[in-house]
Design a protein around this motif. Structure first.
Motif, PDB file in Angstrom:
ATOM      1  N   TYR A  45       1.334  -1.679   0.233  1.00  0.00           N
ATOM      2  CA  TYR A  45      -0.022  -0.069  -0.237  1.00  0.00           C
ATOM      3  C   TYR A  45       0.338   1.602   0.154  1.00  0.00           C
ATOM      4  CZ  TYR A  45      -3.643  -3.619   1.332  1.00  0.00           C
ATOM      5  OH  TYR A  45      -4.029  -4.430   1.644  1.00  0.00           O
ATOM      6  N   CYS A  46       1.905   0.932   0.368  1.00  0.00           N
ATOM      7  CA  CYS A  46       2.792   2.328   0.937  1.00  0.00           C
ATOM      8  C   CYS A  46       4.043   2.895   0.068  1.00  0.00           C
ATOM      9  CB  CYS A  46       3.416   2.937   2.034  1.00  0.00           C
ATOM     10  SG  CYS A  46       1.622   2.874   3.433  1.00  0.00           S
ATOM     11  N   CYS A  49       4.636   5.572  -3.478  1.00  0.00           N
ATOM     12  CA  CYS A  49       5.607   6.625  -3.198  1.00  0.00           C
ATOM     13  C   CYS A  49       6.028   6.752  -2.111  1.00  0.00           C
ATOM     14  CB  CYS A  49       4.187   7.755  -2.971  1.00  0.00           C
ATOM     15  SG  CYS A  49       2.919   7.267  -4.122  1.00  0.00           S
ATOM     16  N   HIS A  50       6.518   5.924  -1.200  1.00  0.00           N
ATOM     17  CA  HIS A  50       7.401   6.874   0.209  1.00  0.00           C
ATOM     18  C   HIS A  50       8.257   4.723   0.214  1.00  0.00           C
ATOM     19  CE1 HIS A  50       4.377   9.192   2.800  1.00  0.00           C
ATOM     20  NE2 HIS A  50       3.665   8.432   2.139  1.00  0.00           N
ATOM     21  N   ASN A  60       5.013  11.181  -6.279  1.00  0.00           N
ATOM     22  CA  ASN A  60       3.955  12.621  -6.116  1.00  0.00           C
ATOM     23  C   ASN A  60       4.044  12.416  -5.166  1.00  0.00           C
ATOM     24  OD1 ASN A  60       2.768  11.381  -8.950  1.00  0.00           O
ATOM     25  ND2 ASN A  60       3.529   8.629  -7.704  1.00  0.00           N
ATOM     26  N   GLY A  61       4.428  13.591  -4.321  1.00  0.00           N
ATOM     27  CA  GLY A  61       4.309  14.441  -3.021  1.00  0.00           C
ATOM     28  C   GLY A  61       4.639  14.003  -2.241  1.00  0.00           C
ATOM     29  N   GLU A  84      -2.275   8.326  10.092  1.00  0.00           N
ATOM     30  CA  GLU A  84      -2.719   8.796   8.268  1.00  0.00           C
ATOM     31  C   GLU A  84      -3.764   7.455   8.066  1.00  0.00           C
ATOM     32  OE1 GLU A  84      -2.504  11.265   5.855  1.00  0.00           O
ATOM     33  OE2 GLU A  84      -1.363  12.502   8.001  1.00  0.00           O
ATOM     34  N   MET A  96      -4.157   7.716   3.885  1.00  0.00           N
ATOM     35  CA  MET A  96      -3.405   7.231   3.010  1.00  0.00           C
ATOM     36  C   MET A  96      -3.676   5.680   2.804  1.00  0.00           C
ATOM     37  SD  MET A  96      -0.477   9.010   2.124  1.00  0.00           S
ATOM     38  CE  MET A  96      -1.353  10.911   2.310  1.00  0.00           C
TER      39      MET A  96
HETATM   40  C1  HEC Z   1       0.177   7.845  -4.493  1.00  0.00           C
HETATM   41  C2  HEC Z   1       1.545   8.111  -3.676  1.00  0.00           C
HETATM   42  C3  HEC Z   1       1.313   7.970  -2.466  1.00  0.00           C
HETATM   43  C4  HEC Z   1       1.085   6.540  -1.585  1.00  0.00           C
HETATM   44  C5  HEC Z   1       0.388   5.401  -2.606  1.00  0.00           C
HETATM   45  C6  HEC Z   1       1.095   6.750  -0.318  1.00  0.00           C
HETATM   46  N1  HEC Z   1       1.132   8.231   0.318  1.00  0.00           N
HETATM   47 FE1  HEC Z   1       1.655   8.828   2.079  1.00  0.00          FE
HETATM   48  N2  HEC Z   1       1.989  11.116   0.962  1.00  0.00           N
HETATM   49  C7  HEC Z   1       1.325  11.292  -0.274  1.00  0.00           C
HETATM   50  C8  HEC Z   1       1.795  12.705  -0.166  1.00  0.00           C
HETATM   51  C9  HEC Z   1       1.351  13.123  -1.642  1.00  0.00           C
HETATM   52  C10 HEC Z   1       1.662  12.731   0.481  1.00  0.00           C
HETATM   53  C11 HEC Z   1       1.901  14.618   1.377  1.00  0.00           C
HETATM   54  C12 HEC Z   1       0.659  15.221   1.210  1.00  0.00           C
HETATM   55  C13 HEC Z   1      -0.684  14.609   2.457  1.00  0.00           C
HETATM   56  O1  HEC Z   1       0.470  14.314   3.607  1.00  0.00           O
HETATM   57  O2  HEC Z   1      -1.143  14.520   2.530  1.00  0.00           O
HETATM   58  C14 HEC Z   1       1.690  11.425   1.968  1.00  0.00           C
HETATM   59  C15 HEC Z   1       2.016  11.974   3.432  1.00  0.00           C
HETATM   60  C16 HEC Z   1       2.501  10.547   3.870  1.00  0.00           C
HETATM   61  C17 HEC Z   1       2.635  10.862   4.970  1.00  0.00           C
HETATM   62  C18 HEC Z   1       3.212  12.414   6.178  1.00  0.00           C
HETATM   63  C19 HEC Z   1       1.529  13.338   7.035  1.00  0.00           C
HETATM   64  C20 HEC Z   1       2.527  13.850   7.797  1.00  0.00           C
HETATM   65  O3  HEC Z   1       2.043  14.090   9.072  1.00  0.00           O
HETATM   66  O4  HEC Z   1       3.068  15.155   7.468  1.00  0.00           O
HETATM   67  C21 HEC Z   1       2.195   9.967   6.034  1.00  0.00           C
HETATM   68  C22 HEC Z   1       3.097   9.436   7.393  1.00  0.00           C
HETATM   69  C23 HEC Z   1       2.067   8.633   5.158  1.00  0.00           C
HETATM   70  N3  HEC Z   1       1.596  10.033   3.912  1.00  0.00           N
HETATM   71  C24 HEC Z   1       1.904   7.636   5.425  1.00  0.00           C
HETATM   72  C25 HEC Z   1       1.523   6.744   4.156  1.00  0.00           C
HETATM   73  C26 HEC Z   1       1.507   5.063   4.679  1.00  0.00           C
HETATM   74  C27 HEC Z   1       1.070   4.858   5.908  1.00  0.00           C
HETATM   75  C28 HEC Z   1       0.691   4.778   2.520  1.00  0.00           C
HETATM   76  C29 HEC Z   1       0.486   3.618   2.741  1.00  0.00           C
HETATM   77  C30 HEC Z   1      -1.009   3.170   3.402  1.00  0.00           C
HETATM   78  C31 HEC Z   1       1.084   5.557   2.369  1.00  0.00           C
HETATM   79  N4  HEC Z   1       1.498   6.627   2.723  1.00  0.00           N
HETATM   80  C32 HEC Z   1       0.611   5.805   0.772  1.00  0.00           C
HETATM   81  C33 HEC Z   1       1.372   9.749  -1.276  1.00  0.00           C
HETATM   82  C34 HEC Z   1       1.266   8.557  -0.896  1.00  0.00           C
END
Ligand code: HEC
Length: 146
Positions: A45-46, A49-50, A60-61, A84, A96
Protein backbone atom coordinates in the motif's frame (compact mmCIF):
# COMPACT_ATOMS: atom_id res chain seq x y z
CA UNK A 1 -18.55 22.23 -1.46
CA UNK A 2 -17.58 20.07 1.46
CA UNK A 3 -15.69 22.95 3.03
CA UNK A 4 -18.58 25.41 2.48
CA UNK A 5 -21.02 23.07 4.23
CA UNK A 6 -18.45 22.51 6.89
CA UNK A 7 -18.07 26.22 7.61
CA UNK A 8 -21.78 27.07 7.41
CA UNK A 9 -23.13 24.10 9.33
CA UNK A 10 -20.08 22.93 11.22
CA UNK A 11 -21.18 19.56 9.90
CA UNK A 12 -19.47 17.26 7.48
CA UNK A 13 -16.11 18.84 8.20
CA UNK A 14 -13.38 16.69 6.70
CA UNK A 15 -11.75 14.76 9.52
CA UNK A 16 -8.11 15.45 10.22
CA UNK A 17 -5.38 12.94 11.06
CA UNK A 18 -5.97 11.84 14.65
CA UNK A 19 -4.03 9.44 16.92
CA UNK A 20 -5.93 6.14 17.11
CA UNK A 21 -5.17 5.67 20.81
CA UNK A 22 -4.09 2.08 20.16
CA UNK A 23 -2.13 0.57 23.05
CA UNK A 24 0.03 -2.53 22.79
CA UNK A 25 -1.17 -5.04 25.41
CA UNK A 26 1.28 -5.87 28.18
CA UNK A 27 2.77 -8.40 27.69
CA UNK A 28 3.22 -7.80 23.97
CA UNK A 29 1.28 -10.64 22.26
CA UNK A 30 3.91 -10.58 19.50
CA UNK A 31 1.31 -11.72 16.96
CA UNK A 32 2.01 -8.97 14.41
CA UNK A 33 5.62 -8.51 13.34
CA UNK A 34 7.51 -6.74 10.58
CA UNK A 35 8.09 -10.07 8.85
CA UNK A 36 4.53 -11.41 9.04
CA UNK A 37 2.66 -8.12 8.63
CA UNK A 38 4.42 -4.74 8.45
CA UNK A 39 6.69 -5.40 5.52
CA UNK A 40 3.96 -6.74 3.24
CA UNK A 41 1.53 -4.01 4.34
CA UNK A 42 4.00 -1.31 3.36
CA UNK A 43 4.87 -3.03 0.09
CA UNK A 44 1.25 -3.47 -0.90
CA UNK A 45 0.00 0.00 0.00
CA UNK A 46 2.74 2.53 0.68
CA UNK A 47 6.12 2.10 -1.01
CA UNK A 48 4.67 3.07 -4.40
CA UNK A 49 5.46 6.62 -3.24
CA UNK A 50 7.24 6.29 0.14
CA UNK A 51 10.46 4.44 -0.72
CA UNK A 52 14.01 5.56 -0.02
CA UNK A 53 15.03 4.52 -3.54
CA UNK A 54 12.67 7.03 -5.16
CA UNK A 55 13.95 10.43 -6.14
CA UNK A 56 12.00 13.46 -4.98
CA UNK A 57 10.52 13.84 -8.47
CA UNK A 58 9.27 10.22 -8.45
CA UNK A 59 7.39 10.30 -5.15
CA UNK A 60 4.12 11.83 -6.31
CA UNK A 61 4.40 14.37 -3.52
CA UNK A 62 5.19 11.97 -0.68
CA UNK A 63 7.40 13.86 1.78
CA UNK A 64 11.05 12.98 2.15
CA UNK A 65 12.03 11.22 5.40
CA UNK A 66 8.82 9.22 5.08
CA UNK A 67 10.30 6.04 3.60
CA UNK A 68 8.62 2.77 4.44
CA UNK A 69 10.83 0.26 2.62
CA UNK A 70 12.61 -0.57 5.89
CA UNK A 71 11.49 -1.09 9.49
CA UNK A 72 13.83 1.72 10.52
CA UNK A 73 12.04 4.08 8.13
CA UNK A 74 8.65 3.11 9.58
CA UNK A 75 9.86 3.57 13.16
CA UNK A 76 11.11 7.06 12.42
CA UNK A 77 7.52 8.32 12.00
CA UNK A 78 5.24 5.85 13.85
CA UNK A 79 2.83 8.55 15.05
CA UNK A 80 2.40 9.94 11.56
CA UNK A 81 1.60 6.49 10.16
CA UNK A 82 -0.93 5.82 12.93
CA UNK A 83 -2.62 9.17 12.31
CA UNK A 84 -2.78 8.79 8.54
CA UNK A 85 -3.71 5.14 8.15
CA UNK A 86 -4.58 3.45 11.47
CA UNK A 87 -7.90 2.53 13.05
CA UNK A 88 -8.24 2.31 16.83
CA UNK A 89 -10.48 3.29 19.76
CA UNK A 90 -10.10 7.03 19.20
CA UNK A 91 -10.02 7.42 15.42
CA UNK A 92 -10.45 5.78 12.03
CA UNK A 93 -7.95 7.30 9.63
CA UNK A 94 -8.30 6.84 5.89
CA UNK A 95 -5.91 9.57 4.65
CA UNK A 96 -3.34 7.23 3.14
CA UNK A 97 -2.76 5.74 0.60
CA UNK A 98 -5.09 8.27 -1.08
CA UNK A 99 -7.18 7.48 -4.15
CA UNK A 100 -4.80 7.44 -7.14
CA UNK A 101 -1.59 5.42 -7.22
CA UNK A 102 1.17 4.52 -9.65
CA UNK A 103 1.12 1.00 -11.10
CA UNK A 104 4.93 0.96 -10.95
CA UNK A 105 6.75 2.49 -7.98
CA UNK A 106 7.60 6.10 -8.72
CA UNK A 107 5.51 6.21 -11.88
CA UNK A 108 2.53 8.39 -12.84
CA UNK A 109 -0.78 8.12 -10.93
CA UNK A 110 -2.42 5.78 -13.41
CA UNK A 111 -4.66 3.55 -11.27
CA UNK A 112 -6.88 3.47 -8.20
CA UNK A 113 -4.89 2.65 -5.07
CA UNK A 114 -5.31 -0.74 -3.43
CA UNK A 115 -7.00 0.10 -0.12
CA UNK A 116 -6.23 -1.68 3.15
CA UNK A 117 -9.30 -3.28 4.76
CA UNK A 118 -10.49 -1.89 8.10
CA UNK A 119 -9.04 -4.98 9.78
CA UNK A 120 -5.68 -4.28 8.16
CA UNK A 121 -5.83 -0.68 9.40
CA UNK A 122 -6.55 -1.95 12.93
CA UNK A 123 -3.70 -4.41 12.65
CA UNK A 124 -1.42 -1.63 11.41
CA UNK A 125 -2.14 0.54 14.45
CA UNK A 126 -1.60 -2.41 16.79
CA UNK A 127 1.58 -3.52 15.06
CA UNK A 128 3.03 0.01 15.21
CA UNK A 129 2.06 0.38 18.90
CA UNK A 130 3.89 -2.87 19.73
CA UNK A 131 6.80 -2.66 17.29
CA UNK A 132 7.92 0.75 18.52
CA UNK A 133 8.43 -0.71 22.01
CA UNK A 134 10.41 -3.76 20.90
CA UNK A 135 14.21 -3.75 21.01
CA UNK A 136 15.91 -3.24 17.65
CA UNK A 137 19.39 -3.36 16.31
CA UNK A 138 19.61 -1.32 13.16
CA UNK A 139 23.29 -1.90 12.45
CA UNK A 140 22.21 -3.63 9.25
CA UNK A 141 20.65 -0.44 7.97
CA UNK A 142 17.06 -1.06 8.91
CA UNK A 143 16.21 -4.55 7.82
CA UNK A 144 14.40 -6.26 10.69
CA UNK A 145 17.06 -7.36 13.14
CA UNK A 146 15.72 -7.79 16.67
C1 HEC B 1 0.26 7.86 -4.40
C2 HEC B 1 1.39 8.12 -3.54
C3 HEC B 1 1.25 7.76 -2.07
C4 HEC B 1 1.00 6.53 -1.52
C5 HEC B 1 0.77 5.20 -2.22
C6 HEC B 1 1.03 6.73 -0.09
N1 HEC B 1 1.27 8.04 0.21
FE1 HEC B 1 1.56 8.84 2.05
N2 HEC B 1 1.83 10.69 1.24
C7 HEC B 1 1.69 10.97 -0.11
C8 HEC B 1 1.67 12.42 -0.27
C9 HEC B 1 1.50 13.16 -1.59
C10 HEC B 1 1.82 12.99 1.01
C11 HEC B 1 1.87 14.47 1.39
C12 HEC B 1 0.50 15.07 1.40
C13 HEC B 1 -0.34 14.63 2.53
O1 HEC B 1 0.13 14.57 3.68
O2 HEC B 1 -1.52 14.30 2.29
C14 HEC B 1 1.93 11.86 1.92
C15 HEC B 1 2.12 12.01 3.28
C16 HEC B 1 2.20 10.93 4.16
C17 HEC B 1 2.54 11.05 5.55
C18 HEC B 1 2.99 12.32 6.24
C19 HEC B 1 1.91 13.11 6.83
C20 HEC B 1 2.53 14.15 7.71
O3 HEC B 1 2.37 14.02 8.92
O4 HEC B 1 3.21 15.04 7.22
C21 HEC B 1 2.48 9.80 6.08
C22 HEC B 1 2.75 9.39 7.52
C23 HEC B 1 2.08 8.90 5.03
N3 HEC B 1 1.93 9.62 3.86
C24 HEC B 1 1.87 7.56 5.20
C25 HEC B 1 1.50 6.69 4.19
C26 HEC B 1 1.21 5.30 4.40
C27 HEC B 1 1.27 4.59 5.75
C28 HEC B 1 0.89 4.79 3.18
C29 HEC B 1 0.43 3.39 2.86
C30 HEC B 1 -0.79 2.96 3.55
C31 HEC B 1 1.01 5.85 2.20
N4 HEC B 1 1.36 7.00 2.87
C32 HEC B 1 0.82 5.72 0.85
C33 HEC B 1 1.61 10.07 -1.13
C34 HEC B 1 1.40 8.71 -0.98
Amino acid sequence: MRWILCIVLLAGCPASPTPTGTVCPDPDPNTLTYDNFGKSFMTRYCTWCHDSHLLHSQRNGAPIYHDFDTLLGVLEVPDHIDQETGIGPKASNYFMPGSRCPSVAGGPLDKDCNQPTDQERRDLALWIACERKRPHNFSDGGVDAP
